[in-house]
Design an enzyme around this catalytic site. Structure first.
Site, PDB file in Angstrom:
ATOM      1  CG  ASP A 201      52.217-110.772 -74.294  1.00  0.00           C
ATOM      2  OD1 ASP A 201      51.159-110.967 -73.665  1.00  0.00           O
ATOM      3  OD2 ASP A 201      52.265-110.738 -75.540  1.00  0.00           O
ATOM      4  N   GLY A 219      53.568-109.695 -67.110  1.00  0.00           N
ATOM      5  CA  GLY A 219      52.630-109.042 -66.223  1.00  0.00           C
ATOM      6  C   GLY A 219      51.268-108.916 -66.870  1.00  0.00           C
ATOM      7  CG  ASP A 220      46.677-108.021 -65.999  1.00  0.00           C
ATOM      8  OD1 ASP A 220      46.374-107.432 -67.055  1.00  0.00           O
ATOM      9  OD2 ASP A 220      45.826-108.477 -65.219  1.00  0.00           O
ATOM     10  CG  PHE A 221      48.095-105.318 -71.319  1.00  0.00           C
ATOM     11  CD1 PHE A 221      46.771-105.635 -71.069  1.00  0.00           C
ATOM     12  CD2 PHE A 221      48.657-105.758 -72.518  1.00  0.00           C
ATOM     13  CE1 PHE A 221      46.012-106.377 -71.958  1.00  0.00           C
ATOM     14  CE2 PHE A 221      47.908-106.504 -73.435  1.00  0.00           C
ATOM     15  CZ  PHE A 221      46.592-106.807 -73.144  1.00  0.00           C
ATOM     16  CG  HIS A 238      42.347-105.538 -83.109  1.00  0.00           C
ATOM     17  ND1 HIS A 238      42.323-106.070 -84.369  1.00  0.00           N
ATOM     18  CD2 HIS A 238      43.202-106.333 -82.390  1.00  0.00           C
ATOM     19  CE1 HIS A 238      43.094-107.140 -84.426  1.00  0.00           C
ATOM     20  NE2 HIS A 238      43.645-107.311 -83.234  1.00  0.00           N
TER      21      HIS A 238
END
Length: 333
Positions: A201, A219-221, A238
């Protein structure tokens, strides 16, 4: 035109529906349910513990009694009903943080601008706060904590059904992408003693270490996700529009091995007028995604399109028992 009294009463209930919501939120926000616990207190004692005005608190508790959240004892003290117990922190089935999140200041004001979102197609949360919901929460530790626990409250109730719907045969490592405090990943690790977990996350989102078999990676998905045999994404897609959803799914496709599998956990909307009345909570969630995040709830066809665009192939959809979620299984196309 003849007015049907029952129809008018139902529509009037919708008009005034936000009143009870604020009673619930205010009880939770003041800490009244935690102060009462399984016992009882009089108004003065409760006011002292919660920092509330005694007369105003008495009126709130009277309304809560009318809503079957509290009850008045013969000596005039107040106690929680079974429904009110669900507003306590940490009890099984608690929705106290959900109430504070969705009926709290920022989300409440965003819903007040629903008309603006419908006219523009943009999230009104950014209009009322000046920034995105996730940026806002990252800078507000209190709201971020409420959000994390609110998500965990829902996940705890659904976890068993989600875990049962995921076939992890041959899987050694499972990455929970956007896994928050690890509530869902912990359920997977409990059910599969051989499994290693990765909780992934943002730095403000990954808030817990599940156990010694779990690695926390931040991190950054939108940029990359860790490599694993299998991935689970619950209530992630969503939150985002189609373009950014495809980006997230594409990062998972890039990281997964040829034998990899993705389990996408979301409610699946049935866009059929005959069954819309059975999906009222999901329809309200769809509008909440509009005003708060710019995301949306989707049909199976729409999920299939997203997965296809990301280089993935949908192979099955399994309802998660005991919840409104479905588990969509996807593999590299």
């Amino acid at each position: 035109m003849t007015v049907d009294a029952a129809v008018r009463e139902r529509v009037a209930g919708l008009v005034f529906g936000f009143f009870p919501a604020q009673v619930v939120q205010t009880l939770a926000r003041l800490g009244v349910p935690d102060a009462l616990g399984e016992g009882s207190l009089d108004v003065d004692a409760l006011a002292a513990r919660t920092g509330a005005h005694p007369d105003a608190l008495a009126r709130l508790l009277r309304a809560a009694t009318g809503l079957d959240l509290t009850t008045r004892t013969p000596d005039g003290a107040y106690a929680l009903t079974p429904g009110g117990q669900l507003l306590r922190t940490g009890v099984p089935g608690s929705i106290g943080n959900l109430a504070q999140l969705f009926c709290g200041d920022a989300v409440w004001r965003a819903w007040g601008e629903l008309e603006w979102s419908v006219r523009t197609g943009e999230p009104s949360f950014e209009k009322v706060t000046g920034r995105s919901a996730f940026d806002h929460m990252a800078d507000d530790p209190t709201m971020n904590a409420i959000f994390t626990e609110a998500m965990a409250e829902g996940t705890r109730m659904a976890a068993a059904g989600i875990v049962a719907a995921c076939d992890l045969t041959g899987v050694s490592t499972l990455a929970d992408v956007g896994g928050g405090n690890g509530t869902l990943l912990a359920a997977f690790l409990d059910a599969h003693p051989h499994l290693r977990g990765i909780l992934f996350d943002s730095p403000s989102g990954a808030t817990a270490i599940v156990d010694e078999r779990c690695e926390v990676v931040t991190g950054d998905f939108f940029v990359s996700v860790p490599t694993a045999d299998a991935y689970v994404m619950k209530s992630v897609i969503h939150d985002w529009d189609d373009e950014r959803s495809v980006t997230i799914l594409s990062r998972a496709r890039e990281a997964m091995p040829a034998h990899g599998v993705l389990y996408l956990v979301e409610p699946v909307l049935r866009d059929d007028p005959e069954v819309l009345g059975d999906q009222r909570m999901l329809l309200m969630s769809d509008l909440n995604m509009l005003v708060c995040l710019g995301g949306r709830e989707r049909t199976q066809e729409q999920f299939t399109d997203l997965l296809t665009a990301a280089g993935l192939r949908l192979t099955g959809v399994t309802p998660a028992a005991g919840s409104a979620y479905s588990v969509m299984r996807a593999v590299p196309a």
